[in-house]
Design an enzyme around this catalytic site. Sequence first.
Site, short mmCIF file in Angstrom:
data_model
loop_
_atom_site.label_atom_id
_atom_site.label_comp_id
_atom_site.label_asym_id
_atom_site.label_seq_id
_atom_site.Cartn_x
_atom_site.Cartn_y
_atom_site.Cartn_z
N ASP A 1 0.82 -1.22 0.00
CA ASP A 1 0.00 0.00 0.00
C ASP A 1 0.86 1.27 0.00
OD1 ASP A 1 -2.87 -1.11 2.01
OD2 ASP A 1 -2.00 -1.78 0.12
N LYS B 1 -25.25 -16.51 -7.48
CA LYS B 1 -26.21 -15.40 -7.57
C LYS B 1 -25.83 -14.37 -6.49
CE LYS B 1 -31.14 -14.37 -8.09
NZ LYS B 1 -31.21 -13.27 -7.09
N ARG C 1 -30.86 -0.88 -12.15
CA ARG C 1 -31.80 -1.64 -12.99
C ARG C 1 -33.15 -0.94 -13.03
NH1 ARG C 1 -35.86 -4.96 -12.26
NH2 ARG C 1 -36.24 -6.69 -13.69
N GLU D 1 -23.53 -6.94 -10.84
CA GLU D 1 -24.02 -6.68 -9.49
C GLU D 1 -23.01 -5.80 -8.75
OE1 GLU D 1 -26.73 -8.44 -9.62
OE2 GLU D 1 -27.64 -8.20 -7.64
#
Length: 329
Positions: free
Chosen positions: A37, A118, A139, A173
């Site tokens: 990092d 899913k 959506r 998603e």
Amino acid sequence: MEPITFQAAEKRSAELRDELNQYAHEYYVQDQPSVEDFVYDKKYQELVEIETEYPDLITPESPTQRVGGIVLEGFEKVVHDIPLYSLNDVFSKEELIAFDERVKKAVGHPVSYCCELKIDGLSISLKYEQGVFVQGATRGDGTVGENITENLKTVKSIPLRLKEPLSIEVRGECYMPKASFVKLNKQREEDGKEVFANPRNAAAGSLRQLDTRVAAKRNLSTFLYTLADFGPLESTTQDHALNEMSRLGFRTNPEHRVCETIDEVWEYIENFHETRDELSYEIDGIVIKVNEFDLQDELGFTVKAPRWATAYKFPPEEAQTTLLDIDWT
Ligand SMILES: NC(=O)c1cnc(OC2CCCC2)nc1N
């Protein structure tokens, strides 16, 4: 740092942008950081200094544009050229077999299926023009969604520029990892705020923020799964489309698998029903899609859902250890 000329700043900022975006791709998309990092932070700081000195050098895909900083009045409506369909659910092996029988009867022969986890998040649609991210939308009702481009720009796994200058549209998603959900709710409890019921609501609430700095801090991520507007791409199967999206710089779920029979599909379902608590994100079932796109076209859609896909839904988790009980650190 001594002031540098515009030419030197132009060259250095382009180098830093490419390097930092590559590091971010490895970290947020491939989950395989190649540098510590502090290496990223040091170069990021140098880019901020150059862009502060020469604001004209800021480009849309600069990593400094990920932090948000505008407060929107509201979200504009977006009409989806290609509708975002929902899925018909099945809840048992018998119903799944019936789905397979209907498909085989319609196409006249056995088919292979692409199985995908899913993801329990918020459906989003991402539009790119010549490789640049130009619009992100929810959506909505499948035809009309909300323009949340500014919030999605803060989601680190969403590429601001593709590896190729393609004009395409993808869907997937947006979700909040379980560990981020637990951390956020603990912080909200300490701040006396209402906690989110589940990661899906937390993701939806984060993307509905009008202040993009809030979304930027919510550590949201994505899994993309639909090539909607292929542009010049020529995938002929869902499995290939997933691999293409990954190649272009999108984060796709690594657990997708082509199953040649419904029995193999059932094995896949049982496996993830048992092991899903080990996943760093929530899933609420398995999506099963006919793999070949020409067979998907042959099968077509009902009013609201494709005939070539179904979602096997897991039973709601009873007496499952809740997310708050698990030590995610
Ligand atoms: N939540 C998911 O992970 C998910 C949702 N939807 C789809 O496919 C669409 C494309 C055609 C109908 C449904 N795939 C998924 N993996």
